[in-house]
Design a protein around this motif. Structure first.
Motif, PDB file in Angstrom:
ATOM      1  N   ASP A 416       0.737  -1.194   0.274  1.00  0.00           N
ATOM      2  CA  ASP A 416       0.069   0.077   0.102  1.00  0.00           C
ATOM      3  C   ASP A 416       0.949   1.267   0.100  1.00  0.00           C
ATOM      4  O   ASP A 416       2.341   1.261   0.703  1.00  0.00           O
ATOM      5  N   LEU A 418       2.598   4.834   1.292  1.00  0.00           N
ATOM      6  CA  LEU A 418       2.403   5.886   2.519  1.00  0.00           C
ATOM      7  C   LEU A 418       2.894   6.878   2.617  1.00  0.00           C
ATOM      8  O   LEU A 418       1.588   7.221   3.002  1.00  0.00           O
ATOM      9  N   VAL A 462      -3.070   0.578   4.551  1.00  0.00           N
ATOM     10  CA  VAL A 462      -2.405   2.320   5.743  1.00  0.00           C
ATOM     11  C   VAL A 462      -4.051   3.107   5.801  1.00  0.00           C
ATOM     12  O   VAL A 462      -5.156   3.427   5.293  1.00  0.00           O
ATOM     13  N   HIS A 463      -3.695   3.771   7.188  1.00  0.00           N
ATOM     14  CA  HIS A 463      -4.385   4.637   7.506  1.00  0.00           C
ATOM     15  C   HIS A 463      -4.654   5.556   6.325  1.00  0.00           C
ATOM     16  O   HIS A 463      -3.837   6.393   6.006  1.00  0.00           O
ATOM     17  N   ARG A 467      -1.730   8.985   7.919  1.00  0.00           N
ATOM     18  CA  ARG A 467      -0.687   7.965   7.011  1.00  0.00           C
ATOM     19  C   ARG A 467       0.468   6.849   8.101  1.00  0.00           C
ATOM     20  O   ARG A 467       1.538   6.679   6.677  1.00  0.00           O
ATOM     21  N   GLN A 468       0.611   7.849   8.791  1.00  0.00           N
ATOM     22  CA  GLN A 468       1.761   6.853   9.604  1.00  0.00           C
ATOM     23  C   GLN A 468       1.674   5.498  10.199  1.00  0.00           C
ATOM     24  O   GLN A 468       2.152   4.503  10.738  1.00  0.00           O
ATOM     25  N   TYR A 469       0.266   4.972  10.191  1.00  0.00           N
ATOM     26  CA  TYR A 469      -0.705   4.015  10.837  1.00  0.00           C
ATOM     27  C   TYR A 469      -1.040   2.928  10.020  1.00  0.00           C
ATOM     28  O   TYR A 469      -1.389   3.878   8.402  1.00  0.00           O
ATOM     29  N   PHE A 470      -0.517   1.884   9.982  1.00  0.00           N
ATOM     30  CA  PHE A 470      -0.972   0.344   8.899  1.00  0.00           C
ATOM     31  C   PHE A 470      -1.249  -0.663   9.806  1.00  0.00           C
ATOM     32  O   PHE A 470      -0.250  -0.969  10.867  1.00  0.00           O
ATOM     33  N   ALA A 483       4.788   3.343  11.260  1.00  0.00           N
ATOM     34  CA  ALA A 483       5.953   3.313  10.556  1.00  0.00           C
ATOM     35  C   ALA A 483       7.046   4.481  10.644  1.00  0.00           C
ATOM     36  O   ALA A 483       7.776   4.207  10.063  1.00  0.00           O
TER      37      ALA A 483
END
Length: 629
Positions: A416, A418, A462-463, A467-470, A483
């Protein structure tokens, strides 16, 4: 007077002699009873005799103890004939003596008769003591013939049987001859030899060794054709050489860019050039800032009800099962892409007629294409990930598949973006590791391998806002990572959910806010979690019981969110008639897509257009089914 006195004296002398004979007879009886003969007890003038005879089968001869039926009937009163004979003679003699008219001749005859009977009895007793068991049985029965007057005859004969009648002598002679005949057959010796042969220990049988089969040896009957023999005056055609089929392993495609060459048509055709030019222009003019608004459930249901399938919207796009489906975000053209198990990527332009001219199939990989996305920054790029360890980007403007990432030591499972500009990617590996790929620095180790706490990773997502969370999907758990805190040596997840009892197929954030997570598990349950606050735990909101068992021949179900609707999920179905279903996050069924004429298979992988009401479902034979307004 003198005659009377003489007669009286003579009678007295006869009585004395008779008394003497009786005493001698009693003495003989005592002597014989003291010998080996069994004891005799007389009760009420009846004698019971018990003969004890040694018995052995070794000297047994057939028919030895069998007695004639006539003798058995005669001796039914259990008295020996000889005993009857003695009593009768004694009584007869006493009667003759007491008679006054008995003369001397009669007296002497009685005396001689008594003497002879006593001698015969004594002789019989001695013979029973020394004879065998067969002679004892013979001499002890059938003596009534003596009582009838046979005792007065001379019973000595040439056969050696004395004191017996002619009938008894004949019978004993026959018995003797029969015994000699059976003795001449030597049955006892044959039985002994047979017994020795049976008792003799047989040597153990040695295992027979199977003879080696000769190569040129002909076994069962075969025809001349099978034996490769020419029939008379006819020659057989030359047998073709057998080709040995060796399973060829498909090697990886060479590294670096690959030309975008369609497999179903000529790459220099005018149709293909027109296709590339059209999609390059559509991608440049596409609206990138389309606002996504959440419509009401009622409006959403009405729009879903207007979607239909027809013969023109069903087509076999690839070889093998479909593992991934994606829609181009254009609102002018309708382009659907599918990744297959065979490594193919198929593109289908549904606005082109006839539909066969709008289908293009490419082979950028050797393994199954498990993940497929159009680039959010440039829709003219389509990125495909394969289990063979390669990640490529298809560029329609240049008609080439560029290599983004390659790992020949580990198989890739999912990826995905980031960053929103698609410059960095997070890639999941089947062995549980992850890779951070930066596309801005090609050729200088763009990837960064990271070890996770999972043994296997199936999907990565990825959220959409943070977007730092997946989120990653493992065997029976899901993990959420940050991330910014990834460490190459090892990483602990921010959140770990272990409520699933069987393997998980996928886990995805909701498309607009990321406040929900939907998981598909093999325990026949769809779970929806609240991810609005990413902390140590995320609560479970809804559990939907659903048949997710597809078997080994169908691609596994993966529930995905409708990108236009934050709270609705799409999943294939095993129900009849075949259908694709949409559920609300509360667990209520919103709509079911089915058509008994054009949808007759299970659509395991499904995708919805990001802005339009168009649904595409792929089955395990490479066919795409499209429902649209």
């Amino acid at each position: 007077m003198s005659g009377s006195c003489a007669a009286a004296e003579e009678t007295a002398g006869s009585r004395q002699r008779l008394q003497k004979k009786v005493n001698e007879y009693k003495e003989n009886q005592n002597i014989s009873s003291a010998s080996l003969r069994p004891a005799q007890n007389t009760i009420l003038e009846k004698t019971v005799k018990v003969c004890l005879v040694p018995f052995s089968l070794r000297n047994y001869k057939p028919g030895q103890f069998k007695l004639p039926k006539s003798l058995l009937e005669k001796n039914s009163n259990n008295e020996l004939p000889c005993k009857k004979y003695k009593k009768a003679e004694i009584k007869k003699t006493c009667t003759r003596i007491s008679t006054s008219k008995m003369d001397a001749t009669t007296s002497s005859k009685a005396e001689s008769t008594l003497q002879k009977s006593s001698v015969d009895v004594h002789t019989g007793n001695n013979q029973r003591q020394h004879k065998s068991t067969s002679d004892t049985a013979i001499l002890g029965v059938d003596m009534e013939s003596i009582q009838d007057g046979d005792s007065d005859e001379d019973t000595s004969g040439p056969d050696g049987f004395s004191g017996l009648s002619p009938y008894e002598r004949r019978r004993l002679k026959n018995i003797s001859e029969n015994a000699n005949f059976f003795a001449s057959l030597q049955l006892s010796e044959s039985a002994a030899r047979l017994r020795e042969m049976i008792e003799k220990r047989q040597p153990p049988e040695s295992k027979r060794k199977k003879p080696k089969k000769k190569e040129n040896e002909t076994g069962c009957r075969q025809s001349m054709r099978l034996r490769n023999v020419d029939p008379p005056e006819v020659s057989l055609p030359a047998t073709p050489t057998k080709l040995t089929l060796v399973a060829e392993e498909k090697p990886l495609l060479p590294p670096g860019p690959l030309e975008m060459t369609p497999e179903n048509r000529d790459d220099n055709s005018e149709l293909f050039k027109e296709f590339l030019q059209t999609w390059a222009e559509v991608s440049k003019t596409s609206n990138k800032n389309v606002e996504k608004e959440l419509s009401s459930i009622k409006i959403y249901k009405d729009n879903l009800s207007g979607m239909a399938i027809s013969e023109d919207t069903v087509h076999k796009l690839t070889k093998g099962a479909i593992y991934s489906v994606a829609f181009h975000p254009s609102e002018i053209k309708t382009l659907v892409a599918a990744g297959a198990k065979s490594g193919q990527v198929g593109l289908w332009d549904l606005t082109h007629q006839p539909k066969e001219d709008g289908v293009y199939v490419f082979q950028p990989h050797r393994g199954a294409v498990g993940c497929l996305y159009f680039s959010p920054a440039n829709p003219a790029h389509i990125l495909s990930l394969s289990y063979d360890g390669t990640l490529r980007c298809g560029d329609f403007s240049r008609a080439v598949f560029e290599e983004v990432y390659r790992n020949e030591e580990s198989s890739l499972s999912s990826f995905d973006f980031l960053a929103e500009d698609a410059s960095t990617l997070i890639v999941g590996h089947w062995d549980g590791s992850m890779s951070l790929v930066d596309r801005r620095t090609p050729g200088t180790s763009p990837e960064k391998l990271i070890n996770s706490s999972m043994r296997k990773i199936r999907t990565v997502h990825v959220h959409p806002v943070q977007r730092q969370y997946f989120i990653t999907t493992g065997l029976r758990d899901i993990h959420i990572y940050d991330a910014r805190r990834l460490n190459p040596r090892g990483n602990q997840p921010l959140i770990s959910v272990t409520a699933h009892t069987k393997s998980i197929a996928s886990a995805y954030f909701s498309p607009l806010t990321g406040n929900r997570i939907v998981t598909t598990c093999a325990d026949c349950k769809l779970r929806i979690y609240d991810s609005s606050c990413i902390s140590s735990e995320i609560p479970l909101l809804t559990t939907i019981r659903y048949n997710t068992i597809t078997g080994r021949w169908l691609t596994r179900f993966r529930a995905v969110w409708d990108p236009k609707q934050e709270d609705c999920i799409i999943i294939g179905s095993m129900a009849h008639p075949r259908q694709v279903e949409i559920f609300h996050e509360t667990g209520k069924r919103v709509h079911s897509f089915f058509n008994g004429e054009y949808l007759v298979s299970v659509c395991s992988i499904n995708a919805m257009h990001p802005t339009r009401y168009i649904l595409a479902g792929g089955n395990s034979s490479g066919k795409i089914h499209v429902f649209m307004n």
